[in-house]
Design a protein around this motif. Structure first.
Motif, PDB file in Angstrom:
ATOM      1  N   ASN A  39       0.329  -3.966   5.134  1.00 14.14           N
ATOM      2  CA  ASN A  39      -0.212  -3.379   3.708  1.00 14.14           C
ATOM      3  C   ASN A  39      -1.123  -1.839   4.654  1.00 14.14           C
ATOM      4  O   ASN A  39      -1.138  -1.986   5.680  1.00 14.14           O
TER       5      ASN A  39
ATOM      6  N   THR B 188       2.642  -1.754   0.891  1.00 18.41           N
ATOM      7  CA  THR B 188       1.550  -2.721  -0.173  1.00 18.41           C
ATOM      8  C   THR B 188       0.737  -2.129   0.131  1.00 18.41           C
ATOM      9  O   THR B 188       0.325  -1.996   1.073  1.00 18.41           O
TER      10      THR B 188
ATOM     11  N   ASN C 288      -3.995  -1.133  -0.882  1.00 19.18           N
ATOM     12  CA  ASN C 288      -4.745  -1.472  -0.913  1.00 19.18           C
ATOM     13  C   ASN C 288      -6.187  -0.539  -1.310  1.00 19.18           C
ATOM     14  O   ASN C 288      -6.428   0.024  -0.378  1.00 19.18           O
TER      15      ASN C 288
ATOM     16  N   ALA D 145      -5.226  -3.746   7.933  1.00 19.22           N
ATOM     17  CA  ALA D 145      -4.159  -3.097   7.533  1.00 19.22           C
ATOM     18  C   ALA D 145      -4.234  -2.317   8.945  1.00 19.22           C
ATOM     19  O   ALA D 145      -5.237  -1.890   9.438  1.00 19.22           O
TER      20      ALA D 145
END
Length: 360
Positions: A7, A30, A32, A47
């Motif tokens: 992430n 990924t 966020n 992360a």
């Protein structure tokens, strides 16, 4: 063709910078997305890398970012919506993190994130045996330099490569190929990781079966350089997070031809070493590429490189597949009659399984 990525948190108060970063990272990481105010009130998110998409020209924003950086230990990068000299000066006063200003090439941001991720991986090498630590740290610098020089049309630094490979040979003398593979497993430069898998596998295997001297040097250097032609493959293909389509694959298959262009004119490089880079995708049955060589046209160094290359690809993880256990990879390779040298593969299988069975 990258490993699945962790992430990345995009922390923003600039929507345009957020959207620019998100577009560059889509499909590769990924993401966020968290508003700066929310990040401040709710605390750090899980992360390894934070990308701040903020208006550095706003004094209050700079104060908020400073507060976050004081409490957050993750790697940080910045994407700025505009080039504001005062804001950049203030930013430089609170952090030495790298930054990009819109508009930018997506490869630039992805490259910065990979470097940030790799810093933590490379710090983990400090726990390794000193010889392995030195080999890996020398190798990452040498490999990056090689790719950079080739991409700019410069010759590869043969002496530096040979020095680097001496350290890899020293590491191989310690044994434990799995320890070498594990140390590289989470590195986010796939080209480097794969080349070190292949180079290490060749050097460790060769050492274990009694190959030494100039022959071991050649296998180690050849392993490091076996995919040097990929330096001429466009990053959009080389770093694609999914499978290549037919057109992209046709371009990727040119990398052995590029390897020949890069290495054939290098003074002092043995023809057998060059062949490792040019011919490791050839097959015993003649169905390989780029020249459809077969049988006795493929020398032992190339046959060994082909085994190391296939094994390394199977045990590695990609965005579109998980990694195989070494046993599963060897079982699959045993069915590749016509592709790989079965006699050499049997010796290699014994070596790898001995490594597994001697794990503490």
């Amino acid at each position: 063709m990258q490993t699945p990525s962790p992430n990345v948190v995009v922390i923003y108060d600039s929507l345009i910078a957020r959207d620019g970063a998100a577009a560059a990272l889509a499909g590769y990481f990924t993401v966020n997305q968290v508003p700066l105010e929310k990040f401040i009130t709710e605390g750090s998110f899980d992360a390894p890398v934070n990308v701040f998409c903020v208006n550095a020209g706003e004094l209050e924003t700079t104060k908020q970012v400073k507060k976050v950086l004081q409490t957050c230990q993750n790697e940080a990068l910045f994407v700025l919506p505009t080039h504001n000299s005062d804001g950049i000066t203030r930013l430089r006063g609170i952090t030495d993190a790298e930054f990009l200003v819109l508009p930018f090439n997506g490869n630039e941001l992805r490259s910065l994130i990979k470097k940030a991720l790799n810093r933590s991986v490379e710090r983990s090498w400090d726990t390794l045996h000193p010889q392995k630590r030195k080999a890996l740290k020398e190798a990452v610098v040498c490999f990056e330099n090689c790719f950079d020089l080739v991409q700019h049309g410069e010759p590869v630094p043969i002496e530096a490569i040979q020095d680097c490979c001496h350290h890899i040979r020293d590491a191989a003398e310690l044994g434990d190929l799995n320890n070498w593979i594990d140390a590289l497993d989470n590195h986010h430069d796939y080209s480097f990781r794969h080349s070190m898998f292949v180079c290490g596998t060749l050097s460790y295997f060769a050492h274990a079966i009694g190959i030494g001297g100039a022959d071991l040097d050649q296998l180690t250097v050849g392993g490091l350089l076996h995919d040097i032609g990929k330096a001429k493959i466009p990053l959009e293909i080389l770093d694609k997070p999914g499978k290549l389509n037919a057109h992209e694959w046709s371009i990727m298959k040119l990398h052995p031809v590029y390897s020949n262009d890069i290495l054939a004119d290098e003074n002092g490089l043995d023809a057998d070493l060059v062949a490792m880079a040019v011919s490791h995708h050839e097959r015993i049955d003649g169905a390989g590429y780029p020249s459809a060589l077969s049988g006795a046209q493929i020398n032992d160094q190339v046959r060994l490189t082909a085994i190391a290359d296939v094994y390394s690809a199977l045990i590695d993880k990609r965005a579109y597949k998980g990694s195989m256990t070494c046993e599963a990879a060897l079982d699959m390779m045993s069915s590749f009659e016509g592709h790989l040298d079965m006699d050499l593969l049997r010796s290699f299988r014994g070596f790898v399984l001995d490594q597994v069975h001697t794990l503490p």
